[in-house]
Design an enzyme around this catalytic site. Structure first.
Site, PDB file in Angstrom:
ATOM      1  CE  LYS A  35      -0.290  -0.133   5.038  1.00  0.00           C
ATOM      2  NZ  LYS A  35      -1.153  -0.048   6.225  1.00  0.00           N
ATOM      3  NE  ARG A 132      -6.041   1.376  12.039  1.00  0.00           N
ATOM      4  CZ  ARG A 132      -4.801   1.159  11.635  1.00  0.00           C
ATOM      5  NH1 ARG A 132      -3.890   2.118  11.749  1.00  0.00           N
ATOM      6  NH2 ARG A 132      -4.445  -0.007  11.136  1.00  0.00           N
ATOM      7  CE1 TYR A 256      13.978  31.963   4.009  1.00  0.00           C
ATOM      8  CE2 TYR A 256      14.027  29.587   3.629  1.00  0.00           C
ATOM      9  CZ  TYR A 256      13.836  30.879   3.163  1.00  0.00           C
ATOM     10  OH  TYR A 256      13.501  31.086   1.848  1.00  0.00           O
ATOM     11  CG  MET A 304      10.211  24.551  -1.583  1.00  0.00           C
ATOM     12  SD  MET A 304       9.187  25.715  -2.508  1.00  0.00           S
ATOM     13  CE  MET A 304       8.017  26.229  -1.264  1.00  0.00           C
TER      14      MET A 304
END
EC number: 5.1.1.1
Length: 375
Positions: A35, A132, A256, A304
């Protein structure tokens, strides 16, 4: 064109890891979890490699994932772990000869609305404590009655999912196993309990079927045991390269927010990878990676398209040198811990900007072509 970021997937490692799983659970059949694009490794090439290695079945989350495999001519039995969500999906799943995992009565209603001639293959999922998906354990007699009403339905088996299998000292796993066994006492049909952690840590969970996921991709699901300890081989290597090397004085800030302060005059490398490729912004200063064969730490925030690294350990590093983010020599489990996450999320979080290269396995078909999720 030189790729900025390459994920190299060694299908031979996945085939090796399948055999390791078989060695741990020699009396069990193996349903391999492919999956989520085979945990980010490429669903079609991985499924084909597993099929070539003789896996007993494959598991996907949903019909869309199963159809990708069927359209690629994967013929191994495929189970839909979340089942179907509409009458149309139910009909298509039957047509494609998929095994439907049924976890709720509304799904049973979808299946019972199909023509009586429909040849269904299904698993019943029971909730033994994960809370679940799954039928309450008390519903087992009702499910047996459903099977009696539909003699043309083929029961593949009964399954449950373990909530704490990666914690070998947690007594909730034996409680789940005991609940599952008690609910099915005297009821025919194959059983399936163990995921990767269950296979490794809980021998009593190795039943008729096991359902490995992470272990197939060469990662340990147990915090206290490494993949190498378990003879699991990492299947994916994620690599980029240096695109700049600069030198800064003590006290200069990098990136940053100036989140990294140079403690001395030192070289800083810029690597062409960032969160747009799937490298978590949550990675902390000190996250390891490998430059030109040497470990170096992340120095500054992930942006990014780029990250910056401390090159004091490799002063000879130059533009173009390879940078490994994880893979052989640097376990994804170790790297993930620096972002407070798991290897699962690293693999599944890679983006379409990453170039994929699949290396054929020893038993895989020849003629592989690099592509995400395909040939």
């Amino acid at each position: 064109m030189i790729p900025r970021v390459t994920a190299t997937v060694d299908l031979g490692c996945i085939q090796h890891n399948l055999q390791v799983v078989r060695g741990m659970a020699p009396r069990s059949r193996v349903m391999a979890a492919v999956k989520a694009d085979a945990y980010g490794h490429g669903a079609v090439p991985v499924a084909r490699a597993l099929e070539a290695a003789g896996v007993d079945a494959l598991a996907v989350a949903c019909l869309e994932e199963a159809m990708e495999l069927r359209q690629a001519h994967v013929v191994t039995p495929i189970a839909l772990l979340e089942g179907v969500i509409s009458g149309e999906e139910a009909a298509q799943a039957v047509y494609e000869r998929l095994q439907i995992v049924v976890h709720d009565h509304w799904q049973l209603a979808l299946l019972e609305a199909l023509p009586d001639s429909a040849q269904l293959s299904l698993w019943f999922k029971l909730d033994s404590g994960m809370h679940r998906l799954g039928f309450p354990l008390a519903d087992v007699p009702k499910l047996v009655e459903v099977l009696r009403r539909h003699p043309n339905w083929k029961l593949e088996g009964w399954m449950t999912h373990l909530a704490c299998a990666d914690e070998p000292e947690n007594d909730f796993t034996p409680l789940q196993i005991a609940r599952f066994d008690a609910a099915l006492q005297g009821i025919p049909g194959p059983r399936s309990i163990a995921n990767s952690a269950g296979i490794i840590a809980w021998p009593s969970a190795r039943r008729d079927w096991v359902r490995p996921g992470l272990a197939l991709y060469g990662c340990s699901p147990l915090p206290a045991r490494s993949a190498a300890d378990l003879d699991l081989r990492p299947a994916m290597a994620l690599d980029s390269r240096l695109i700049a090397v600069r030198e800064f004085a003590a006290g200069e800030r990098v990136g940053y927010g100036g989140a990294y302060v140079c403690p001395e005059r030192m070289p800083i490398g810029v690597v062409a990878v960032g969160y747009a490729d799937g490298i978590h912004r949550a990675f902390a200063n000190g996250t390891p990676m490998v430059v030109a064969g040497c470990r170096v730490p992340l120095a500054g925030r992930v942006s990014m398209d780029m990250i910056t690294v401390d090159l004091r350990a490799v002063p000879q590093a130059a533009v173009g040198d390879p940078v490994r983010l994880w893979g052989p020599g640097l376990a994804a489990e170790e790297v993930a811990a620096y972002a407070g996450t798991l290897a699962y999320e690293l693999f599944c979080g890679l983006t379409q900007r990453v170039h994929y290269r699949h290396l054929p396995g020893s038993q895989a078909a020849s003629g592989l072509r690099s592509a995400r999720g395909g040939y």
